[in-house]
Write a protein that holds these residues in place. Structure first.
Motif, PDB file in Angstrom:
ATOM      1  N   SER A   1      48.637 -31.579  99.581  1.00  0.00           N
ATOM      2  CA  SER A   1      48.521 -30.967 100.885  1.00  0.00           C
ATOM      3  C   SER A   1      47.665 -31.731 101.900  1.00  0.00           C
ATOM      4  CB  SER A   1      48.146 -29.438 101.126  1.00  0.00           C
ATOM      5  OG  SER A   1      46.704 -29.368 100.440  1.00  0.00           O
ATOM      6  N   LEU A   2      46.829 -32.678 101.185  1.00  0.00           N
ATOM      7  CA  LEU A   2      45.869 -33.400 102.163  1.00  0.00           C
ATOM      8  C   LEU A   2      46.516 -34.667 102.671  1.00  0.00           C
ATOM      9  CD1 LEU A   2      42.530 -33.187 100.079  1.00  0.00           C
ATOM     10  CD2 LEU A   2      42.984 -32.056 102.114  1.00  0.00           C
TER      11      LEU A   2
ATOM     12  N   GLN B   1      38.979 -38.650 111.252  1.00  0.00           N
ATOM     13  CA  GLN B   1      39.316 -38.609 109.979  1.00  0.00           C
ATOM     14  C   GLN B   1      38.862 -39.513 108.953  1.00  0.00           C
ATOM     15  OE1 GLN B   1      40.600 -35.555 109.072  1.00  0.00           O
ATOM     16  NE2 GLN B   1      41.284 -36.028 106.650  1.00  0.00           N
TER      17      GLN B   1
ATOM     18  N   GLU C   1      49.993 -35.269 103.633  1.00  0.00           N
ATOM     19  CA  GLU C   1      50.978 -35.166 104.785  1.00  0.00           C
ATOM     20  C   GLU C   1      50.118 -34.349 105.908  1.00  0.00           C
ATOM     21  OE1 GLU C   1      54.777 -35.687 102.556  1.00  0.00           O
ATOM     22  OE2 GLU C   1      54.557 -33.754 103.286  1.00  0.00           O
ATOM     23  N   GLU C   2      48.990 -34.932 106.533  1.00  0.00           N
ATOM     24  CA  GLU C   2      48.273 -34.038 107.520  1.00  0.00           C
ATOM     25  C   GLU C   2      48.292 -35.216 108.834  1.00  0.00           C
ATOM     26  OE1 GLU C   2      45.340 -30.880 105.635  1.00  0.00           O
ATOM     27  OE2 GLU C   2      44.667 -33.001 105.803  1.00  0.00           O
ATOM     28  N   SER C   3      48.064 -34.452 110.040  1.00  0.00           N
ATOM     29  CA  SER C   3      47.953 -35.427 111.104  1.00  0.00           C
ATOM     30  C   SER C   3      46.646 -36.365 110.590  1.00  0.00           C
ATOM     31  CB  SER C   3      47.383 -34.434 112.242  1.00  0.00           C
ATOM     32  OG  SER C   3      48.530 -33.931 112.677  1.00  0.00           O
TER      33      SER C   3
ATOM     34  N   GLU D   1      51.098 -35.154 112.547  1.00  0.00           N
ATOM     35  CA  GLU D   1      52.202 -34.500 111.462  1.00  0.00           C
ATOM     36  C   GLU D   1      53.559 -34.363 112.114  1.00  0.00           C
ATOM     37  OE1 GLU D   1      49.521 -31.658 109.665  1.00  0.00           O
ATOM     38  OE2 GLU D   1      49.684 -30.328 111.541  1.00  0.00           O
TER      39      GLU D   1
ATOM     40  N   SER E   1      56.833 -28.151 111.065  1.00  0.00           N
ATOM     41  CA  SER E   1      56.980 -27.408 109.833  1.00  0.00           C
ATOM     42  C   SER E   1      57.800 -26.023 110.124  1.00  0.00           C
ATOM     43  CB  SER E   1      55.812 -27.080 109.187  1.00  0.00           C
ATOM     44  OG  SER E   1      55.001 -28.245 108.830  1.00  0.00           O
TER      45      SER E   1
ATOM     46  N   GLU F   1      46.301 -38.567 108.662  1.00  0.00           N
ATOM     47  CA  GLU F   1      45.919 -39.246 107.418  1.00  0.00           C
ATOM     48  C   GLU F   1      46.614 -40.683 107.413  1.00  0.00           C
ATOM     49  OE1 GLU F   1      43.182 -37.771 105.631  1.00  0.00           O
ATOM     50  OE2 GLU F   1      44.394 -39.080 104.707  1.00  0.00           O
TER      51      GLU F   1
ATOM     52  N   GLN G   1      57.305 -37.720 113.353  1.00  0.00           N
ATOM     53  CA  GLN G   1      55.753 -38.109 113.431  1.00  0.00           C
ATOM     54  C   GLN G   1      55.752 -39.126 114.559  1.00  0.00           C
ATOM     55  OE1 GLN G   1      55.050 -39.053 109.078  1.00  0.00           O
ATOM     56  NE2 GLN G   1      52.970 -38.297 109.899  1.00  0.00           N
TER      57      GLN G   1
END
Ligand code: JBE
Length: 231
Positions: free
Chosen positions: A170-171, A97, A173-175, A182, A185, A177, A217
């Motif tokens: 939405s970008l 990432q 809280e992503e795995s 994450e 949900s 990041e 997390q």
């Protein structure tokens, strides 16, 4: 951002013109151009490969078509900044990432998709005269060529470009990041096949919910990707 992709299977990339990246291309956020490497061959059979010097199984991609392709694509860039030229390869550094975030800042990316046993090594050397060369790998396994890896990388990079994804939050809280996986949900119904949504998420207490999510997390990362916690 302009993205050039060179492949002997250009139709592989028809998928990129759909949905998210499709809209980004229509809006001009991403200028994606896919090229058939055989455009830069001149013989009747449009030859792109030959047997390896030193022997060994399989075929190696010839340097000439790649040299002409890179000249055409980088020169077309005019006086703009040097492009980043990515060659997906199992022998490359791992694409993460963080790599996607870095490459999303660039104005011009060129992806060279190798096939067969790979591309003549002198192409990487020549490419370094034209741009910043990056050999990048999705992971420690072998695909038949660079096309699938390029699809993945272009999607991972393209979605980070401002405006491509509707809601930029939405970008966040992503795995990966924030170096962690994450949190889980849930959505309606609150009970499904006797399985209830964790009470905390129905409490409305945003502070406690944020703390619970962070705990989730860390727990998940420790269980599934302890290597991420070593960093
Ligand atoms: N894993 C791979 N295998 C072949 C070509 C490219 C690859 N990759 O991950 O970029």
């Amino acid at each position: 951002m302009r993205i050039d992709v060179v492949s002997i299977f250009p139709s592989y990339f028809d998928g990129l013109t759909l949905s998210l990246l499709g809209r980004a291309q229509e809006s001009g956020l991403i200028d994606l151009r896919v090229h058939d490497l055989r455009e830069w061959t001149h013989d009747r059979h449009r030859t792109v490969d030959d047997t390896p010097y030193g022997g060994g199984a399989g075929m190696v991609m010839k340097p000439e078509p790649w040299g002409e392709a890179l000249d055409a694509l980088v020169a077309a860039d005019g006086a703009a900044a040097r492009p980043t030229i990515v060659f997906p390869s199992p022998a490359g550094e791992v694409f993460t990432q963080a790599t996607a975030r870095t490459l999303a800042e660039h104005d011009h990316l060129v992806f060279g998709c190798g096939r067969y046993e790979g591309i003549d090594e002198r192409v990487f050397d020549y490419a370094a005269e034209l741009g910043d060369v990056r050999l990048l790998s999705l992971g420690d396994y072998v695909l038949n060529g660079g096309e699938v890896a390029t699809m993945a990388m272009v999607e991972a990079i393209g979605r980070l470009i401002p405006g491509v994804v509707g809601n930029p939050d939405s970008l966040v809280e992503e795995s990966h990041e924030d170096g962690l996986l994450e949190y889980p949900s849930y959505t309606k119904p609150s009970v499904w096949r006797d399985r209830a949504v964790p009470e905390i998420l129905l409490s409305g207490d945003h502070g406690r919910i944020a703390r619970w999510r962070r705990e989730q997390q860390v727990e998940r990362t420790a269980a599934r990707r302890p290597d991420l916690l070593d960093g």
